[in-house]
Design an enzyme around this catalytic site. Sequence first.
Site, mmCIF file in Angstrom:
data_model
loop_
_atom_site.group_PDB
_atom_site.id
_atom_site.type_symbol
_atom_site.label_atom_id
_atom_site.label_comp_id
_atom_site.label_asym_id
_atom_site.label_seq_id
_atom_site.Cartn_x
_atom_site.Cartn_y
_atom_site.Cartn_z
ATOM 1 N N LYS B 88 0.802 -1.529 -0.219
ATOM 2 C CA LYS B 88 -0.166 0.257 -0.244
ATOM 3 C C LYS B 88 0.779 1.401 -0.099
ATOM 4 O O LYS B 88 2.022 1.918 0.709
ATOM 5 C CB LYS B 88 -0.938 0.255 0.734
ATOM 6 C CG LYS B 88 -1.929 1.024 1.247
ATOM 7 C CD LYS B 88 -3.021 1.162 2.091
ATOM 8 C CE LYS B 88 -3.641 1.588 2.587
ATOM 9 N NZ LYS B 88 -4.736 2.042 3.926
ATOM 10 N N SER B 163 -10.096 2.452 2.564
ATOM 11 C CA SER B 163 -8.589 2.911 1.569
ATOM 12 C C SER B 163 -7.776 1.756 1.262
ATOM 13 O O SER B 163 -7.870 2.563 0.333
ATOM 14 C CB SER B 163 -7.903 4.012 2.751
ATOM 15 O OG SER B 163 -7.255 2.920 3.808
ATOM 16 N N SER B 187 -9.526 -0.947 6.972
ATOM 17 C CA SER B 187 -9.199 0.136 5.835
ATOM 18 C C SER B 187 -8.497 -1.604 5.312
ATOM 19 O O SER B 187 -8.564 -1.350 3.734
ATOM 20 C CB SER B 187 -8.197 0.824 5.078
ATOM 21 O OG SER B 187 -8.376 1.993 5.809
#
Lengths: 505, 513
Positions: B88, B163, B187
């Site tokens: 990420k 997210s 997330s």
Amino acid sequence: MSVLDAVVDYDDAIARYDPVMGLEVHVELNTATKMFCGCATGFGAEPNSQVCPVCLGLPGALPVVNAAAVESAIRIGLALNCSIAPWCRFARKNYFYPDMTKNFQTSQYDEPIAFDGYLDVEIPNAAGDGTEIFRVEIERAHMEEDSGKSLHVGGSTGRIQGAEYSLVDYNRAGVPLIEIVTRPVRGAGERAPEVAKAYVAALRDLLKALDVSDVRMEQGSVRCDANVSLMPRGEQELGTRTETKNVNSLRSIERAIRYEISRHAAVLDSGAAIHQETRHWHEDTGVTTSGRPKSDADDYRYFPEPDLVPVAPSSDYVEQLRTTLPEPPDQRRKRLQKDWGYTDLEMRDVLNAGATELIEQTVADGASPAAARKWWTGELARRANADGRTIDDLGVTPAHIAELSGLVASGRLNDAMARQVLDGVVAGEGTPTEVADARGLALAQDDGALEAAVDKVIAANEPIAAKVREGKLNAAGALIGGVMKEMRGQADAARARELILARLT
Amino acid sequence: MSPASVPSSNDIVRRGAADLGAAIADGSLSSVEVTQAHLDRIADVDDSVHAFLHVDAEGALAAARAADEARAAGETRSPLAGVPIAVKDIVATKGQPTTAGSRILQGWIPPYDATVTTRLRAAGLPILGKTNMDEFAMGSSTEHSAYGPTHNPWDLDRIPGGSGGGSSAAVAAFEAPLAIGTDTGGSIRQPAAVTGTVGTKPTYGGVSRYGLIALASSLDQAGPCTRSVLDAALLHEIIGGHDVMDSTSIDAPVPGVVEAARRGDVAGLRIGVVDEISGEGFQPGVRARFEESLKLLEARGAEIVRVGCPSFVKGLAAYYLILPSEASSNLAKFDAMRYGLRVGPQGVASPSAEQVMAATRDAGFGDEVKRRIILGTYALSAGYYDAYYGQAQKVRTLIARDFAAAFEQADVLVTPTAPTTAFKLGEKLDDPMAMYLNDVATIPANLAGVPGMSIPNGLAEDGLPTGFQILAPATRDDRLYEVGAALEAALLEQWGAPILDQAPALPVREVTR
């Protein structure tokens, strides 16, 4: 240039108003590494060479508390007779400024590591014939990190206004600080500036004895912010205060507070109100100028620092640290005065000159306490005063003075010659012996010439000699002076006195 | 056509990480082959999925060669040595751009590695690239990325969750066998649920946060995104464990997650259904799959109990005070003074530092980020602190107490992970409250610091995947894997194949290689 503020005469100000002070002292600890990372803390390194992702506040970096800094904080707290929090947290103080890498300072807010203490400071008493103790109450001592240092380039003042551009050195960012905050200091009256100076001096000595800081005010390792307000005499309600920032020498603290008292009085006399604001102290002109407005409503949006776990020193640990504390300053002073055989007045001079440690070291290096005191509180204090410096900043060490007083004691130099030697030491020409050798300074070692001079002077001053014969030994001084003149100073006055008295008594 | 003896790229990318690690270890595949296969897959499908913000083919292949050389030299770095991974874009990777999905960090290349990155490199996992996300991890759809949304591989018109939509979509689209996500309020778990993948949020402090660009420091936690429970456990073991660089890191070994994932034994285990998040008001298909999963676990010997967690309903409100408060402070450092975007104010000849800060923050932050900075600044302000931040912290304590009481009655708690399956891109963009409600079931774990996992447990009436959330007491992450592996095995038995096999084929870019 701003218009100078009106001031009233200090004595007039004190006659009508009671000053109240609050002193905030920031101490840079001498830990090897920073408060929250492993970067070095040494002063004077190449800009931005002692930085890492943590103290640069790079995205993702996290702080870790320096255990050595916590230890120093606790020891300072204990030495200031504070309670130590069994559990406390860091907090974020949020505000934007380019020298703050995270735009928040990691500090302590409502949970300081140390609180509710005091420091007793010794000041000359009102009668001027001794000293007395003034107790300064400590509200709190807390841990925080220093900011980077801004350098404003261009413009005449070195301040941000008018600068062409600014540079920031983050070497200082994250250096461990302890902020020590007093309770309002009341009741000092006209001696308020002296109390402030004595407090910072005592604090400095304490920190030095604790070996937690370099205590170099000129390098900013001890920085004092002085809050001053005035109350009309007889009233109890505190007036509006101003905060004079970064007053960086003992002498300046005294001067800045004195100035603010005079300035406040002028404002209040005129019927106007004091604006709560920060003030800048100008060492050169001896005045303060207005900084930024400050109000109690400044909102730093403090909240507990979520990246750090609470600091929870065990009582065993705190007690163990208590055993490492140096002798309390007042006890130490009493012990030294006794050891050295100084009178109260002599000891007061030593304290006023800030010479206790220097004398202690000089005596340890072999000088007699009397000689050490004479040099430091006399000749060296005079030189420092004349130059606007402190006696520990003359380039003269206790070892130098011990050596110098040895040369006098052994009869190689007299006092006048010793002062010339000191000139050389101050000028960086070497040790006292080296200077004496290089300058060819030495007393005549046989008494022949001296005896001849003594006889000549006695013969030329028969009325004085007669007084000495009658037992008025003080009169011998004039004869000694004559002998020294005859010898062009190249003689030991003590020896001359011996020879004169031997002939006349 | 490739000869049958040589595995095609297509086969490699469909294999799981544990399987690939074993194949690399026994020499039947090289890390270079595996890494190249995934780089090819990214080249084929990422135009339509947009899971990646940055692909580092060169770095990944260099790491793959190093992994192959290490194996040849007899080194065993980890069971996943040589298996490539996507990371990420909120995790600092030295020498590779790290933007957190924000324009304000466009072009920033960290000079250091996050601890998670360091551990991945040490374990021999080549890093394929950085995955898309909602800006600074604020969002549940990846639509708040400054670089455009990620598309759900199940339906490219739908959100992949957020997210960490990029990480979950990359794994679901077979662009990476493994990915790193971060989970502040769901997330990792919510994107896992809506993409039919597995995601774990470890116990707070279980995985170092050093080098994770902070959203809310007291809630953030990095964890694995994978297609199987065992793969997640293997990755969890690599990234987990104490780190001296993170003061909030737990000073204890990673719990036995891999053993638990291999065992998957729920016999006698008490599984608690939380009354307050048992699916009421959730999409019917989500509720139905949840009930069925409970029956499967019961059939494997688990005891299903009902527990009450009355304070959970206040979780969302507390979360949306604590998160913006911490974020408003964490995001203050983005001021154009030292790195990242710098924008001068218009029409100002000689701007002050403050004016540059303001202009840059105005241009560099998206609306959702600004919304939360404003909320947080307000909540921390003098006079409001007690009513907002202070109260929210009290709710947090109550939620932790609810968990403690619930874990007296049950060994794990379970809920549907998200209220709905993947919604359409743009559907909730103008309705922050509807967006925030996605996290209602996942937020309590972050507030209390307990671990949670989402595993795919079927398809809803709309043909889209649903997620099953497991929550365990702090430091008992192993129980997540125990229960997750049991349910995964039961579902596999029922369907005969992994759920992702039912995802539609993605359009492949027509290129000649």
